[in-house]
Design a protein around this motif. Structure first.
Motif, PDB file in Angstrom:
ATOM      1  N   UNK A 105       0.815  -1.239   0.000  1.00 57.89           N
ATOM      2  CA  UNK A 105       0.000   0.000   0.000  1.00 57.89           C
ATOM      3  C   UNK A 105       0.837   1.274   0.000  1.00 57.89           C
ATOM      4  N   UNK A 106       2.054   1.230   0.570  1.00 57.69           N
ATOM      5  CA  UNK A 106       2.852   2.464   0.584  1.00 57.69           C
ATOM      6  C   UNK A 106       3.335   2.823  -0.826  1.00 57.69           C
ATOM      7  N   UNK A 107       3.202   1.876  -1.778  1.00 51.69           N
ATOM      8  CA  UNK A 107       3.708   2.120  -3.141  1.00 51.69           C
ATOM      9  C   UNK A 107       2.656   2.730  -4.066  1.00 51.69           C
ATOM     10  N   UNK A 108       1.405   2.778  -3.590  1.00 47.31           N
ATOM     11  CA  UNK A 108       0.330   3.235  -4.476  1.00 47.31           C
ATOM     12  C   UNK A 108       0.045   4.726  -4.345  1.00 47.31           C
ATOM     13  N   UNK A 109      -0.500   5.287  -5.426  1.00 49.54           N
ATOM     14  CA  UNK A 109      -0.992   6.670  -5.424  1.00 49.54           C
ATOM     15  C   UNK A 109      -2.431   6.652  -5.916  1.00 49.54           C
ATOM     16  N   UNK A 110      -3.354   7.087  -5.073  1.00 44.32           N
ATOM     17  CA  UNK A 110      -4.769   7.141  -5.479  1.00 44.32           C
ATOM     18  C   UNK A 110      -5.532   7.979  -4.462  1.00 44.32           C
ATOM     19  N   UNK A 111      -6.859   8.105  -4.646  1.00 43.70           N
ATOM     20  CA  UNK A 111      -7.652   8.892  -3.697  1.00 43.70           C
ATOM     21  C   UNK A 111      -7.886   8.135  -2.401  1.00 43.70           C
ATOM     22  N   UNK A 112      -8.028   6.808  -2.509  1.00 44.67           N
ATOM     23  CA  UNK A 112      -8.269   6.009  -1.312  1.00 44.67           C
ATOM     24  C   UNK A 112      -7.531   4.679  -1.466  1.00 44.67           C
TER      25      UNK A 112
END
Ligand code: AMP
Ligand code: MG
Length: 353
Positions: A281-288
């Motif tokens: 999860x620390x690798x993702x970029x998104x709104x949620x």
């Protein structure tokens, strides 16, 4: 109708209150209650009108049968034609627990409860509040999951209230459920037992008790369009409002792919949600961005799945990407059940990269 919400802990059962809940059921009303799998929407299984009310409250097509919940083994004998040895073995091994058994029904069970079928689905839940509530209600509770048809099943009472407030007499809030996915369903009316819905009780666990067990082809395939064995299988299930796509493959590539798609969708003005795991999860970029837990901890993934989908709804997320989870149950895992629900939630939209 005003829906009364009461709080009840497994370790502190209010029998007087359950008498009131039981009286509602006996009078033909509906009460939502906690079980170890998900919240159930209960009515008197032997009363046609109660079953009709359940279908209406859920907005569920009435050919999608209900599961009859019992609290004593003897109850099974009066609602089926014959109890085969296999059913006794399963009951001994797994009841109370997250296993539903399908047998030929007796005349006592109305067709309104079984969706017009000559068979009936039966389960004894492993939850002290559920068992005491069934007892107080006369012993036969028809209960599908307590959500509006098509939505993810509720793992918390607040999600039951979101869907059922004003439509049923009472909600018993027993806190967060333990398992988070619906029961395993096994059909014993054919020569070889057949799993119609995977769950916490796995094929391997059933085989240890019964010998050979088959899995219905519709479990992991897209069955829309085919005539399914269990009527419920043809309907859209567990779906969040946002459009969910599952991306499967090597972890690093999956993270890259999901991030690319998320960026593109956000540029188009979509609100993007992502389901990853503690490692990613620390690798993702998104709104949620939500974690299903540790990848090896399938129980945590099962417990979290519907909650994450419901939270995306609350956040008005319009596009969702999810990592895939391991379907092979080498360690006797519940990966197959998790992927079965995730695939249905995604309308079988999965891409392997
Ligand atoms: P739910 O109540 O939402 O957990 O769903 C209950 C599911 O149990 C239905 O959608 C059916 O797939 C299955 N079921 C219940 N009764 C039967 C039955 N007599 N034969 C086959 N499947 C059943
Ligand atoms: Mg359901």
């Amino acid at each position: 109708m005003e829906t009364k919400i009461i709080r009840m802990d497994e370790n502190n059962i209010d029998y007087e209150m359950l008498e009131k809940a039981g009286a509602i059921i006996k009078a033909g009303g509906l009460v939502a209650f906690p079980t170890e799998t998900v919240y159930g929407l209960g009515g008197d299984a032997l009363n046609e009108e109660s079953s009709g009310k359940i279908y209406r409250a859920k907005g569920r097509p009435s050919d999608n049968p209900l599961i009859v919940h019992i609290c004593r083994l003897e109850a099974m004998f009066s609602i089926v034609k014959k109890v085969p040895d296999a059913a006794m073995k399963l009951a001994e091994a797994f009841w109370p627990g997250p296993l539903t058994i399908i047998l030929n029904k007796s005349e006592k069970v109305p067709y309104a409860t079984t969706g017009g079928l000559d068979t009936v689905a039966i389960r004894m839940p492993e939850h002290k509040v559920a068992l005491a509530f069934i007892e107080a209600s006369g012993g036969y509770i028809a209960a599908p999951s307590a959500n509006t048809s098509g939505k993810p099943s509720p793992t918390l009472a607040k999600y039951v209230a979101e869907d059922m407030d004003g439509k049923i007499e009472m909600i018993i809030d027993g806190g967060e459920v333990g398992i988070g996915l619906e029961s395993t369903i096994v059909d014993l009316t054919e020569e070889i037992p057949m799993i119609l819905r995977p769950g916490y009780i796995t094929k391997e666990m059933l085989e240890r008790v019964l010998g050979e067990v088959k899995v219905d082809a519709a479990v992991l395939e897209d069955s829309s369009g085919k005539a399914p064995k269990a009527p419920g299988m043809k309907y859209r299930h567990y779906a969040p409002k946002g459009k969910l796509t599952i991306i499967a493959g090597n972890q690093e590539k999956v993270v890259g792919e999901i991030n690319n798609r998320a960026a593109m969708m956000r540029e188009k003005g979509e609100k993007v949600g992502i389901i990853g795991t503690d490692d990613t999860i620390s690798l993702y970029r998104a709104d949620s961005i939500k974690s299903a837990g540790r990848r090896e901890d399938e129980e945590s993934i099962a417990r979290t799945l519907y909650k994450m989908l419901r939270e995306f709804d609350d956040e008005n997320v319009t596009v969702i990407y999810s990592e895939a989870f391991d379907e092979t149950s080498e360690n006797g895992g519940i990966g197959q059940a998790i992927m079965n629900r995730l695939l249905k939630a995604a309308g079988h939209h999965i891409e392997s990269i």
